[in-house]
Structures are given as structure tokens and as C-alpha cells.
Write a protein that holds these residues in place. Structure first.
Motif, PDB file in Angstrom:
ATOM      1  N   LYS A 154      27.599  36.824  53.683  1.00  0.00           N
ATOM      2  CA  LYS A 154      28.094  38.072  53.083  1.00  0.00           C
ATOM      3  C   LYS A 154      28.092  37.959  51.562  1.00  0.00           C
ATOM      4  O   LYS A 154      28.421  36.913  51.009  1.00  0.00           O
ATOM      5  CB  LYS A 154      29.512  38.382  53.580  1.00  0.00           C
ATOM      6  N   ALA A 155      27.736  39.070  50.911  1.00  0.00           N
ATOM      7  CA  ALA A 155      27.691  39.086  49.445  1.00  0.00           C
ATOM      8  C   ALA A 155      29.103  39.158  48.885  1.00  0.00           C
ATOM      9  O   ALA A 155      29.879  40.050  49.218  1.00  0.00           O
ATOM     10  CB  ALA A 155      26.875  40.285  48.969  1.00  0.00           C
ATOM     11  N   VAL A 156      29.434  38.184  48.028  1.00  0.00           N
ATOM     12  CA  VAL A 156      30.758  38.108  47.427  1.00  0.00           C
ATOM     13  C   VAL A 156      30.752  38.811  46.072  1.00  0.00           C
ATOM     14  O   VAL A 156      29.872  38.590  45.232  1.00  0.00           O
ATOM     15  CB  VAL A 156      31.192  36.634  47.258  1.00  0.00           C
ATOM     16  N   LYS A 157      31.753  39.661  45.866  1.00  0.00           N
ATOM     17  CA  LYS A 157      31.912  40.385  44.595  1.00  0.00           C
ATOM     18  C   LYS A 157      32.821  39.623  43.639  1.00  0.00           C
ATOM     19  O   LYS A 157      32.566  39.525  42.449  1.00  0.00           O
ATOM     20  CB  LYS A 157      32.497  41.762  44.904  1.00  0.00           C
ATOM     21  N   ALA A 158      33.919  39.092  44.178  1.00  0.00           N
ATOM     22  CA  ALA A 158      34.904  38.381  43.350  1.00  0.00           C
ATOM     23  C   ALA A 158      35.833  37.591  44.253  1.00  0.00           C
ATOM     24  O   ALA A 158      35.820  37.758  45.479  1.00  0.00           O
ATOM     25  CB  ALA A 158      35.711  39.376  42.514  1.00  0.00           C
ATOM     26  N   LEU A 159      36.637  36.727  43.651  1.00  0.00           N
ATOM     27  CA  LEU A 159      37.647  35.963  44.379  1.00  0.00           C
ATOM     28  C   LEU A 159      38.997  36.165  43.713  1.00  0.00           C
ATOM     29  O   LEU A 159      39.083  36.474  42.530  1.00  0.00           O
ATOM     30  CB  LEU A 159      37.365  34.454  44.314  1.00  0.00           C
ATOM     31  N   LYS A 160      40.030  35.931  44.493  1.00  0.00           N
ATOM     32  CA  LYS A 160      41.366  35.864  43.920  1.00  0.00           C
ATOM     33  C   LYS A 160      42.031  34.603  44.445  1.00  0.00           C
ATOM     34  O   LYS A 160      42.108  34.396  45.657  1.00  0.00           O
ATOM     35  CB  LYS A 160      42.198  37.084  44.303  1.00  0.00           C
ATOM     36  N   TYR A 161      42.488  33.756  43.524  1.00  0.00           N
ATOM     37  CA  TYR A 161      43.251  32.572  43.890  1.00  0.00           C
ATOM     38  C   TYR A 161      44.720  32.844  43.596  1.00  0.00           C
ATOM     39  O   TYR A 161      45.061  33.321  42.513  1.00  0.00           O
ATOM     40  CB  TYR A 161      42.807  31.356  43.080  1.00  0.00           C
ATOM     41  N   THR A 162      45.562  32.535  44.561  1.00  0.00           N
ATOM     42  CA  THR A 162      46.997  32.597  44.352  1.00  0.00           C
ATOM     43  C   THR A 162      47.574  31.227  44.672  1.00  0.00           C
ATOM     44  O   THR A 162      46.965  30.442  45.411  1.00  0.00           O
ATOM     45  CB  THR A 162      47.662  33.667  45.237  1.00  0.00           C
ATOM     46  N   SER A 163      48.735  30.936  44.117  1.00  0.00           N
ATOM     47  CA  SER A 163      49.314  29.615  44.359  1.00  0.00           C
ATOM     48  C   SER A 163      50.827  29.710  44.428  1.00  0.00           C
ATOM     49  O   SER A 163      51.434  30.663  43.931  1.00  0.00           O
ATOM     50  CB  SER A 163      48.939  28.643  43.232  1.00  0.00           C
ATOM     51  N   TYR A 164      51.412  28.693  45.047  1.00  0.00           N
ATOM     52  CA  TYR A 164      52.844  28.452  44.902  1.00  0.00           C
ATOM     53  C   TYR A 164      52.918  27.458  43.753  1.00  0.00           C
ATOM     54  O   TYR A 164      52.883  26.240  43.944  1.00  0.00           O
ATOM     55  CB  TYR A 164      53.432  27.909  46.201  1.00  0.00           C
TER      56      TYR A 164
END
Length: 176
Positions: free
Chosen positions: A43-53
Motif C-alpha cells: 500500500k502507498a504510504v502518505k505519511a506516518l505519525k509516531y506517538t510515545s509515552y
């Protein structure tokens, strides 16, 4: 020693790290840079989001650095920084660096630090696809003593990763 956050919400830079000149006993530098690729499982990826504790992630990354440095007698320096927030394709998600007397331990320490951060630290990756869908990616916070089922999903994830290493004189890849 330079002090910096291991989890950062702005662009990552090699300038965060102590220079190799501060470690004259070291003859090998290994750097791993993980970037956002434009696809995942077809699948074509547009963007990512990383979240963290973040408070726990900070503490755990520092502990992993210490553990890896202690494990390899020739390693003088190990550091990892990880980006959080929205990242576009080709932006840097993680940088790991190791300085050692010789290349073998620099390679091993850098790889071990990346793998441990990737699978143990509470940082989660959400992918946004060109078709408008999104999904969280499996693989975070999985320790080596995980179940067989988890191991097979890890193997699948590793297979989908693209790696590019730059070693020694010139001090980048896809991070899952």
C-alpha cells in the motif's frame, strides 16, 4: 557529554551526538538512520505519525544505551534518538550511533540498540495511506520472550523493512 532528549518532536540531526574526536580510542563509527518509506505491504504510504509515552520512552532508551555499551567492552558510546509526531516520506524517524575500537562491535552495538528500541520502547507508529485509510503497525514493545505468534509477526515486519547502512568514514532505512 552532550545532553539531549532521546524522544524529539522536531527534525533529528547527527549534531545531537558527541563527536568522534572525543573518543580517540575508537576507530569505528556505525550510524543507522531510519526514514519513512513510501509503501507498506503493497500500500502507498502518505505519511506516518509516531506517538510515545515519553517519560518511559526516555528512560528506557537511556537504559538500552547503557546496557548495550556495557555488553560490548570495545564500545565507548551508544546513543539513539527517535522522532515523534507527523513525518512525511523520506523524513528521519530514528538515528542510532555507536563508537567502538573496531568495526564489528560498532556494527553489533548499533544494530542491537535499534532493535531493542524498536521492539521494547513505548513508541507507536500509525501509517496513513494514499487511499485515505490508516493503521497502527504491529511490532512495538515486543520483547524477545514474546509468544511464537508474536515472533512470526515480527519476522513478517522485518521482511518488509528496507535497510541502508552508512559506516565509518561517512558517518538510512526504513523504520517499522
Amino acid at each position: 557529554m552532550r545532553e539531549f532528549a532521546r524522544v524529539q518532536d522536531q527534525a533529528l540531526s547527527l549534531d545531537s551526538f558527541d563527536p568522534i574526536q572525543d573518543f580517540p580510542e575508537c576507530g569505528g563509527v556505525d550510524v543507522f538512520i531510519g526514514t519513512v518509506r513510501n509503501h507498506h505491504e503493497g500500500k502507498a504510504v502518505k505519511a506516518l505519525k509516531y506517538t510515545s509515552y515519553t517519560p518511559v520512552a526516555e528512560k528506557m532508551i537511556r537504559e538500552i544505551e547503557q546496557d548495550v555499551k556495557a555488553k560490548y567492552s570495545e564500545v565507548s558510546y551508544v546513543r539513539v534518538i527517535h522522532r515523534i509526531g507527523y513525518l512525511d516520506v523520506s523524513e528521519t524517524a530514528i538515528i542510532a550511533i555507536a563508537y567502538a575500537a573496531h568495526r564489528r562491535e560498532a556494527f553489533q552495538a548499533c544494530e542491537e540498540a535499534v532493535e531493542r528500541v524498536k521492539h521494547e520502547v513505548p513508541i507507536w507508529k500509525e501509517e496513513f495511506f494514499m487511499d485515505g485509510t490508516s493503521q497502527y503497525v504491529e511490532g512495538c514493545c515486543i520483547r524477545k520472550d514474546a509468544t511464537e505468534q508474536t515472533s512470526s509477526s515480527l519476522a513478517k515486519e522485518e521482511k518488509s523493512a528496507k535497510h541502508a547502512h552508512h559506516h565509518h568514514e561517512h558517518c538510512a532505512h526504513t523504520h517499522d
